[in-house]
Each structure stands twice: as structure tokens, then as C-alpha cells.
Design a protein around this motif. Structure first.
Motif, mmCIF file in Angstrom:
data_model
loop_
_atom_site.group_PDB
_atom_site.id
_atom_site.type_symbol
_atom_site.label_atom_id
_atom_site.label_comp_id
_atom_site.label_asym_id
_atom_site.label_seq_id
_atom_site.Cartn_x
_atom_site.Cartn_y
_atom_site.Cartn_z
ATOM 1 N N SER A 107 0.848 -1.187 0.000
ATOM 2 C CA SER A 107 0.000 0.000 0.000
ATOM 3 C C SER A 107 0.884 1.237 0.000
ATOM 4 N N PHE A 156 -8.420 -0.153 6.672
ATOM 5 C CA PHE A 156 -9.063 0.852 5.822
ATOM 6 C C PHE A 156 -8.103 1.961 5.432
ATOM 7 N N PRO A 199 -5.260 1.371 1.965
ATOM 8 C CA PRO A 199 -5.795 0.620 0.828
ATOM 9 C C PRO A 199 -4.663 0.082 -0.037
ATOM 10 N N ASN A 252 -5.855 -5.003 -6.812
ATOM 11 C CA ASN A 252 -7.305 -4.871 -6.691
ATOM 12 C C ASN A 252 -8.067 -5.715 -7.694
ATOM 13 N N ILE A 281 -7.557 -8.610 4.055
ATOM 14 C CA ILE A 281 -8.247 -7.334 3.945
ATOM 15 C C ILE A 281 -9.222 -7.192 5.106
ATOM 16 N N ALA A 310 -15.328 -4.667 5.906
ATOM 17 C CA ALA A 310 -15.807 -3.333 5.615
ATOM 18 C C ALA A 310 -16.398 -2.663 6.839
ATOM 19 N N SER A 360 -14.783 0.306 7.305
ATOM 20 C CA SER A 360 -14.889 1.400 6.356
ATOM 21 C C SER A 360 -15.849 2.464 6.866
ATOM 22 N N LYS A 417 -8.910 9.113 9.218
ATOM 23 C CA LYS A 417 -8.630 7.939 8.400
ATOM 24 C C LYS A 417 -7.703 8.244 7.230
ATOM 25 N N ASP A 476 -11.240 6.286 0.328
ATOM 26 C CA ASP A 476 -12.432 5.458 0.158
ATOM 27 C C ASP A 476 -12.447 4.825 -1.245
ATOM 28 N N GLN A 513 -10.233 1.791 -1.797
ATOM 29 C CA GLN A 513 -10.536 0.537 -1.097
ATOM 30 C C GLN A 513 -10.677 -0.583 -2.126
ATOM 31 N N HIS A 521 -12.138 -3.032 -4.334
ATOM 32 C CA HIS A 521 -13.527 -3.314 -4.669
ATOM 33 C C HIS A 521 -13.756 -4.768 -4.982
#
Lengths: 488, 238, 199
Positions: free
Chosen positions: B91, B204, B207, B213, B224, B227, B230, C46, C58, C61, C63
């Protein structure tokens, strides 16, 4: 603030007009014992700090040196040196100078000297326990706040005693109008207990969780070095420069401007860019750090204008030399700190020796040097004796000045080199480290010079005391042996 | 007018501002973080340190290891922390507040006289290597500037023909004397602590890179966080 | 107030603060605001460097996980558990099981997505059990793409049921929804089995 009677004086409480003017000699007499005690123990601690600092420095010449003793390992003597310098010397010398200045500027005797002496005792017991604790492995683990709980509690109460005496002295002042230095000194008096108690409560007594500890530690360390040292050092300089040169300070308003900008922007913590905290914390720190450029330039302008064209007989006054160097170091270290807070520079300098070089330039180059100057100015007045060997005072100045330059310059240059090498992924890490060794070893020379300077400093102070003791012994003897009238 | 109270108010105002901005506000934001659940493994992150590692943390603190070793990996674009292999997260963001939840005290360090240790528990899993390095860094890393820590070890004489203990870090079979070097409890604890240092879980705030991804890579995608994380538990972005 | 020169305390002139210093302060403060705006991450807890805002973090993130499994559980409980049961075992002879089902766990989710969107009727074999005449209703008008992706992700990856198939993304659901626009009636098992994985 003129030499004429200020209008506010007539409405001041206690009606000072009714009581006779207190002479400077009387004020000095009231300060003598407590302030001398603070100065002497400060001189002892700065020498102790040198001792630990040299041991730490030697580890970079030969890592195996003294490695068999856990209490002499680098991770213990290094914080012992910095804590002895900051709390043993810095705070005590600062408080001694502060008390003397508050008494003189208020034209009043020092209030409750016993309180100061009790505070001095608590403080020194605390620092001694704390340094022994660090050596024994009891450090708290927070940089600049390593002294363990059993040390910080007596130290806190010691400060309260000394601080309360300072407040009382300020309160009973006869000169109601404030000179600019009093703003700085009074603010410093309040500042320390707040930050010290907060940091100890939140980090030692009832620790907050996780990375907040590092955030609060950074906040505390910055408030101590930038604000407390800044306030006391500048307060002393704004008094002593005009006093020694017998010229007015260039601008009262510029001084006030410095005061406000320093306490507002200087107090915002220095969290370096890239730290493991939400991005706004380092960003806000950078914002504030860049704005401290304003008070730094304001100090430079004020001091320069005050000294501009000055060629008085006091030009070689050792106290003035110390303070002038301190001011130069203040401006230089300030510019270094502003530079290092910028993202691009911080990517290079962060985690390198540049940071301790800058820090040492603030604590020693600016603050300690200014305090040395102030002490050399104040002590002859307190004891009403001149230093036996003025040359030794000059020697201390040259040793301290060369010492800090030879300490900070190699580290700053080596730090930049180290940062550049570190940011080149092709340079193996071990090469980066060994590349800094010549600079680290060069800085040991600075350590040694400063140590000799501290020894001379202690001897100068002790010499004066011996002279004083000898004289009072002789006086006492002569009073005893001869009739009282003869003495007069 | 008495300017004394004015100076006090000025001080109070400035310090209160700084206190609110740098102590109270971050405390409200990140001071009350909780463990988060990592998807796939279902484990809670960060894990609490086991007892021995907790003792090792004390050894690390007492001997001031953090004056030379940092425990924070800067994000991508800040130096070469990632390129040097100190980071373990795929990341752009590396160390985050979440990683330090159970550190006491948090020893981020401010110098890199030695390498960063954030992920030493992943990089060096050989305990004997670590013990030897602590006993004498020259044995494992020639030319290292790290001081040796012989006081974390004890010397034990070996009788003629006696076999050295399996824990021995270093054995000397000299003509005059035979001895072995054994780690003390402190050394063992310190090594356990070093082993517990790792922060590779994706949360979170960190990422992963877009390349990881792609749906195709889903089977070998890194762990991971669910959520649940999140939804910012501490403070929303607004 | 007569004093000797030595006793005189220092004085200060009252010259004004240089204007350029004030201008500098203003300019630096202005720069600082801009800097905070770009580097401050909107003061979010965050957002860490190098990200500049919560929206960016966001968006970044993964998906692949995309749909929120918690949301999936919610939708399952509200809509599916009546027939398929909270255990996912269904009811023998009436409602096919989802736990361990080969239909659910197929590598490609395209058939499953069709079933959910358009429904299923007629005989079907699941886990070697015959279900004579199932009547799975279509959900296309009742559930949004996000909800379908979430519930399918939940069902396919439900470890408690022994399922471990990959997640379903919103994009995949969207694509299938577009394809079945020409197929308003529920599918039959036979029709679905004819489809290849990428249809």
C-alpha cells in the motif's frame, strides 16, 4: 518605560512611595542564597551532562567500549546526558535567571526565599533520582520525558515552590508597568507546570493508548524547547542586551509581536511529515513551524537594531558575547527548524543527525549560551565580587562557542549527507551508517571542548564563592576580634 | 491597568489552543481506537503481545534501543523506506496509528542509526541470528556500528567433553577453557519482542495498490479488513 | 527617582513593528491555509499521507471485496432466509440448499446472478438432490445491483456454510442485468446449464 516616575506607580497598591526605594544591592542580597544555589547546581549538572555525553559519543568510535556494563550502554547514557542538560542545567539556570530578573524589573526583593530553596532541594533530589533511574533502566521511554515517575513528582513540586516564589515576587512588584522581558518570563512561569503535568499525567500516570503517546510526547518536547526555552532565553536577552550596552531596546512592540507569535505558533507541536498519524497532524505542524519564521525574524531585527552601530567599551563584555552568540544560534536554529519542517527537506533530514544538531543548537547554542551570559552578568552582582580570573570567563566562552560549533556543524552536514544516502535505495544501509561515522567522531571534539568549558564554568562560580566565603569569614573574624566600630 | 492578568490570559489562550489542537483533538480521533477484524483470517488486528514479548518490550525500553532504531515506516514518496524493504504493506500508506494500539510505551524513535524495526518480526525470523546479533553484532553483520550487549548473556563453563546446550549462542573450544554463551531471560524476552514486531495487515487507512485490486488476483489478495472498518468508528471525514 | 546609572533598568523604544513583517505573517498564513487544504486530509482520522482526502482513500478501497458482507447478511436475512433458511440448508424437496451448493460455488457467478435477477422455475438438481418444481421469484425490481452483489458475495463466501467462492462485484451484476433485458421470464436449469462461463 522610562527612568522617570511612571504615572501608574502612583496608583499602585501598597503605595510604594511611602516606603523607601529598594536599592539594587538590597534586591541582590535577597536573591543571593537561592539564586546562587540554582546556578551552582546547574553548573554541576551541565558538567555531568558532558560526562554522559562523552561516553555516548565514544560509542561511535568503538562500539565495544564499556559495553559490558548495562548502565553505560548508549541507550542509557545518551538520555542521561540530554536530561541532565535540560532538567539539571536548563530549567535550574533558567529559573535562577528568571527569579533575579523578575525581582529587579519589579524593583522588589525576592519573595519567600525559603520556598525557592525548598523547591531547589526537591528539584535536585528529583533530577538525581531520575538520572540514576535512567542509568538503571527505569526510563519512561518517551524522548525528552525519560525521567521516571519517582523523579518527576518531586521535580514538579520543586518547580511549584520556585514558581510560586516567582509569582509572589511579580505580584509585589513596585514598578507596575511591565518591561517586555516580564511578559516572556511570566508566561514561561505558567507554561512549564501545565505542559509538564499534562505530559506526565497522560504518558506516565495514566497513559493514553497507542500512537497518541508519541503525539503528546512531541507536543511536550516542542513546548519545552521552542516555547519555554524560547521565552526564558529571549526574556533574559531582551533585558541584558540593553542593560549591558546601556542602549534602549529597539522596539517594545516588536518584542510584544515576538511574544504573541512565539507562544501561538511555537506551541503547535512538531510532528514530522510521514509520521504514523492522520495527515492533518504533520500538515498543521508544518504550517505552525513555517509561521515561527516570523518571531525568529522579529528577534533578529530587534537585536540587530539595538546593537546597530554599537562600539561601546562593553564590547568585550563576556556576558554580552555569550548572549550575542545565543541570539545568533537562535536565529540559525530557528531557520534550520523551519527548513526541516518543509516536506521536501523533511524527507531528507528526518531520522538523520540533522535533527539532533538542530535540537542541540537550540538547547545549547541558544539557551545554554544565553544562560551562561546571564549568569556571568548576575553572579558578580549577587556576590558583589568580580571574577578572580576574567580570562577564565573568556576561556569558557571560547570553549563553549567552539564546542557547540564543532558539535553541531559536523552533525548537521553529516545528517544531510546521511539523509541523501538514505534516500538512495541503491546505497546499502550499512554504508549509510558508516558514512556518518567521520562526522560523529568529529563532533566528539565539540563534546570535549564543551566539557572543559563546563569545568571552567563550575570553577569560576566556585572560585567566586570561595572568595566570598573567605571575605565574610575575615569580616566575621575582624568583627569578633575588634570592636564593632572599627569595622565601619 | 495591571498587565499581569493580561499576560496570564495570553499564556492561557495560546497554550489552550495548542492543547486543544494537538492533545484533545487527536485524542478524540485516534485515542479510542479498537482492534479491527481482518477479513479472510477473521483475526483481530493488532494482536495483543504475548507475555514474554511484553517483557521484551521492557528490555527494549530500558536499554533505549529506540534512540537508534525507528519503528515507523514512512509512506510511499517519503524517502526510500518502502524500497529498503522496511514496509510490509502492499500500500502507499505504511505505518498507521492502528499498528501501535498495544505498544506501551510507544517507541516510534526519531533516528535511523540502525535500520527500522517495524517489521523485523517478518524480516528476521531466525532467533539464533537475533541472539547472536545482540551478543555481538560483528558475528552476524560485519562492520555494524551497533554496540554489543554482553550483559544480556551469561558465560557458562563447559567440562571437558561436555556437549554445549542447545540454547548456546556462541561456543568457545579453546585450548585453555571451554565455555558457551547462554542468553539470559532478558535476551530471550527481547528476541520474543522483536519477533512480535510486524504490521502488514491491510486496514481501511492503508488501501492496497490498484494492481492487487483486480478481481483475478482475488484469491491471493492480501488479507483485507472487513468493511465494518470502512465506517469510520472514530470520526467521519466531514 | 534618582538612580545610579548601573541601577537603571533597561528601557525600550516604541518604534512600530516593520510592515514587511506583518505582510510576511499574512502571506505565510495564507500559504499555510493552502497547504493545509492540500495536505491536511480534511482533518479526517482515516486519511494518511500520501492521500489527500477521505474520498480518495475510500475510492482506493479494494472493490474486489466491494459489497459489504454485513449488508449481504442483512439482505439475506430479510429476503432469502424464509425459504433457504438462516442455516443455508434450505428445506429438502422444497427449497434447494445454498450451503455447499455447486450452483452457488461455481467459479463463474453468471448463472447465479441470472437466477437471482430473473428467478428460476422447473426441476433442478442440487447436491445430488432433485427438486421437482422450484419457483424462485425474480428479484430484479426489488434489489439494487449493490444489494445483489452484497448478498451473493455473502452467500458465496460464507465460511460457516462451508462456502468459499469469490466475491461478486457490482459491475458484474450490472453486466448481467443488461444481458437479461431480453429474457423477462424466469430461467430454467437447462437453459442455464447451456451457458458458458463468460456469457
Amino acid at each position: 518605560m522610562s527612568a522617570t516616575i511612571s504615572p501608574s506607580q502612583s496608583i499602585s497598591t501598597g503605595s510604594p512611595q511611602a516606603v523607601p526605594e529598594i536599592s539594587a544591592a538590597e534586591i541582590d542580597a535577597s536573591c543571593r542564597a537561592p539564586v546562587m544555589l540554582l546556578f551552582l547546581s546547574a553548573a554541576g549538572w551541565v558538567l555531568a551532562s558532558s560526562f554522559f555525553g562523552i561516553i555516548a559519543s565514544l560509542k561511535f568510535h568503538k562500539p565495544v567500549m564499556l559495553a559490558d556494563y548495562s548502565w553505560l550502554t548508549y541507550g542509557r547514557v545518551h538520555p542521561a546526558a540530554s536530561n541532565a542538560l535540560v532538567y539539571g542545567f536548563g530549567l535550574q539556570a533558567g529559573l535562577g535567571v528568571l527569579l533575579w530578573l523578575v525581582a529587579h524589573l519589579g524593583r522588589t526583593k525576592l519573595a519567600s526565599a525559603p520556598l525557592v530553596i525548598a523547591g531547589w532541594l526537591f528539584w535536585n533530589v528529583g533530577v538525581t533520582l531520575g538520572i540514576l533511574g535512567i542509568i538503571g533502566g527505569d526510563s519512561t521511554g518517551y524522548e525528552m520525558l525519560e525521567l521516571p515517575r519517582y523523579a518527576s513528582v518531586p521535580m514538579f513540586f520543586g518547580y511549584l515552590g520556585i514558581g510560586l516564589a516567582g509569582m509572589l515576587t511579580f505580584h509585589q512588584r513596585r514598578e507596575r508597568e511591565l518591561y517586555i522581558s516580564q511578559w516572556f518570563l511570566l508566561a514561561a512561569l505558567f507554561w512549564f507546570p501545565w505542559i509538564y503535568s499534562s505530559a506526565n499525567l497522560l504518558l506516565v500516570a495514566k497513559p493514553v493508548r497507542g500512537v497518541m503517546q508519541a503525539v503528546i510526547d512531541a507536543w511536550y518536547a516542542n513546548n519545552l524547547t521552542t516555547v519555554w526555552f524560547g521565552l526564558v532565553g529571549l526574556g533574559a536577552a531582551f533585558y541584558l542586551i540593553p542593560k549591558i550596552t546601556k542602549r534602549p531596546l529597539a522596539s517594545h512592540y516588536l518584542g510584544l509581536f515576538t511574544f504573541w507569535t512565539l507562544i501561538i505558533f511555537g506551541s503547535w507541536s512538531r510532528v514530522p511529515a510521514g509520521a504514523p498519524v492522520p495527515a492533518w497532524l504533520p500538515a498543521l505542524s508544518t504550517f505552525a513551524a513555517v509561521l515561527t519564521l516570523v518571531p525568529i525574524l522579529a528577534v533578529a531585527v530587534n537585536v540587530k537594531q539595538t546593537l546597530c552601530g554599537y562600539s561601546g567599551s562593553e564590547g568585550c563584555n563576556p556576558a554580552l558575547k555569550f548572549i550575542a552568540f545565543g541570539m545568533a544560534a537562535y536565529v540559525l536554529s530557528g531557520l534550520m527548524s523551519v527548513g526541516a519542517s518543509l516536506g521536501r527537506v523533511s524527507k531528507i533530514t528526518n531520522f538523520t543527525w540533522f535533527v539532533p544538531a538542530q535540537m542541540q543548537l537550540v538547547i545549547y547554542g541558544f539557551f545554554a549560551m544565553t544562560m551562561f551570559g546571564a549568569i556571568y552578568y548576575i553572579v558578580p552582582k549577587l556576590t558583589q565580587r568580580e571574577f578572580c580570573k576574567p580570562k577564565m570567563v573568556a576561556a569558557h566562552f571560547w570553549l563553549a562557542m567552539l564546542g557547540i560549533v564543532l558539535y553541531a556543524a559536523p552533525l548537521a552536514i553529516g545528517g544531510v549527507k546521511q539523509g541523501l544516502a538514505l534516500n538512495d535505495a541503491k546505497t546499502p544501509f550499512l554504508d549509510v551508517v558508516t558514512g556518518t561515522l567521520p562526522f560523529l567522531r568529529a563532533s566528539t571534539t565539540g563534546d570535549l571542548l564543551m566539557a572543559v568549558g563546563h569545568l571552567i564554568f563550575l570553577m569560576n562560580l566556585a572560585g567566586l564563592l570561595v572568595k566570598l566565603g573567605h571575605a565574610s569569614y575575615k569580616t566575621a573574624m575582624s568583627l569578633n576580634t575588634k570592636a564593632a566600630g572599627v569595622a565601619s | 491597568m495591571n498587565p499581569g492578568p493580561l499576560v496570564f490570559l495570553a499564556t492561557f489562550f495560546a497554550l489552550a489552543t495548542s492543547w486543544l489542537g494537538f492533545v484533545v483533538m487527536p485524542q478524540l480521533q485516534i485515542g479510542r481506537q479498537q482492534q479491527v477484524e481482518i477479513k479472510d483470517t477473521g483475526e483481530m488486528y493488532p494482536a495483543r503481545r504475548p507475555g514474554l514479548a511484553k517483557q521484551g518490550e521492557e528490555v527494549y525500553r530500558a536499554n533505549g534501543c529506540y534512540y537508534c532504531h525507528s519503528q515507523q515506516v514512512r509512506p510511499l514518496g517519503f524517502g526510500t523506506d518502502v524500497a529498503r524493504g522496511w514496509g510490509a504493506r502492499p500500500s502507499p500508506v505504511q505505518s498507521v496509528a492502528q499498528d501501535y494500539l498495544y505498544d506501551q510505551p510507544v517507541m516510534l524513535g526519531s533516528q535511523r542509526v540502525g535500520p527500522d524495526l517495524t517489521n523485523i518480526g517478518l524480516r528476521q525470523t531466525n532467533e539464533v541470528w537475533l541472539l547472536s546479533h545482540l551478543y555481538n553484532p560483528q558475528l552476524t553483520s560485519k562492520g555494524s556500528t551497533m554496540p554489543p550487549y554482553p550483559f544480556l548473556f551469561m558465560k557458562s563453563k563447559l567440562a571437558l567433553g561436555e556437549k554445549p546446550s542447545p540454547n548456546a549462542v556462541f561456543v568457545v573450544n579453546g585450548p585453555k577453557e571451554n565455555y558457551e554463551i547462554l542468553p539470559t531471560d532478558k535476551a530471550k524476552a527481547l528476541v520474543a519482542y522483536l519477533g512480535s514486531l510486524h504490521s502488514e495487515a491491510i486496514v481501511f487507512e492503508t488501501p492496497p495498490f490498484p494492481s492487487t485490486n483486480a478481481p483475478a488476483a482475488s484469491t491471493n489478495a492480501p488479507v483485507i479488513a472487513t468493511a465494518t472498518n470502512s465506517v469510520p468508528t472514530n470520526s467521519p471525514a466531514k | 527617582m534618582p538612580r545610579t546609572t548601573d541601577e537603571a533598568e533597561p528601557t525600550a523604544n516604541r518604534s512600530v513593528v516593520p510592515i514587511w513583517l506583518i505582510i510576511l505573517l499574512t502571506l505565510l498564513a495564507y500559504w499555510g491555509m493552502l497547504y493545509l487544504n492540500t495536505h491536511g486530509g480534511g482533518f479526517s482520522s482515516k486519511v494518511y499521507a500520501p492521500y489527500g482526502s477521505f474520498a480518495l482513500v475510500d475510492d482506493a478501497q479494494p472493490h474486489v471485496i466491494g459489497p459489504n458482507p454485513k449488508q449481504g447478511l442483512k439482505i439475506f436475512t430479510a429476503n432469502c432466509a424464509v425459504c433457504h433458511q438462516a442455516t443455508g440448508f434450505g428445506v429438502p424437496g422444497q427449497f434447494p440448499p445454498l450451503a455447499g451448493s455447486e450452483w452457488v460455488q461455481a467459479a463463474a457467478a453468471n448463472r447465479l446472478e441470472r437466477i437471482l435477477l430473473s428467478g428460476l422455475q422447473g426441476p433442478v438438481e442440487v447436491k445430488q438432490q432433485q427438486f421437482g418444481a422450484v419457483q424462485m421469484p425474480p428479484w430484479r425490481d426489488l434489489l439494487k445491483d449493490e444489494d445483489i452483489a452484497a448478498v451473493l458475495t455473502f452467500v458465496r463466501g460464507n465460511k460457516d456454510w462451508g462456502n468459499s467462492a469469490g466475491p461478486v462485484t457490482v459491475e458484474q451484476v450490472k453486466a448481467i442485468r443488461a444481458k437479461i433485458a431480453t429474457h423477462p421470464d424466469p430461467f430454467t436449469a437447462e437453459e442455464l446449464q447451456k451457458l458458458s462461463d463468460d456469457e
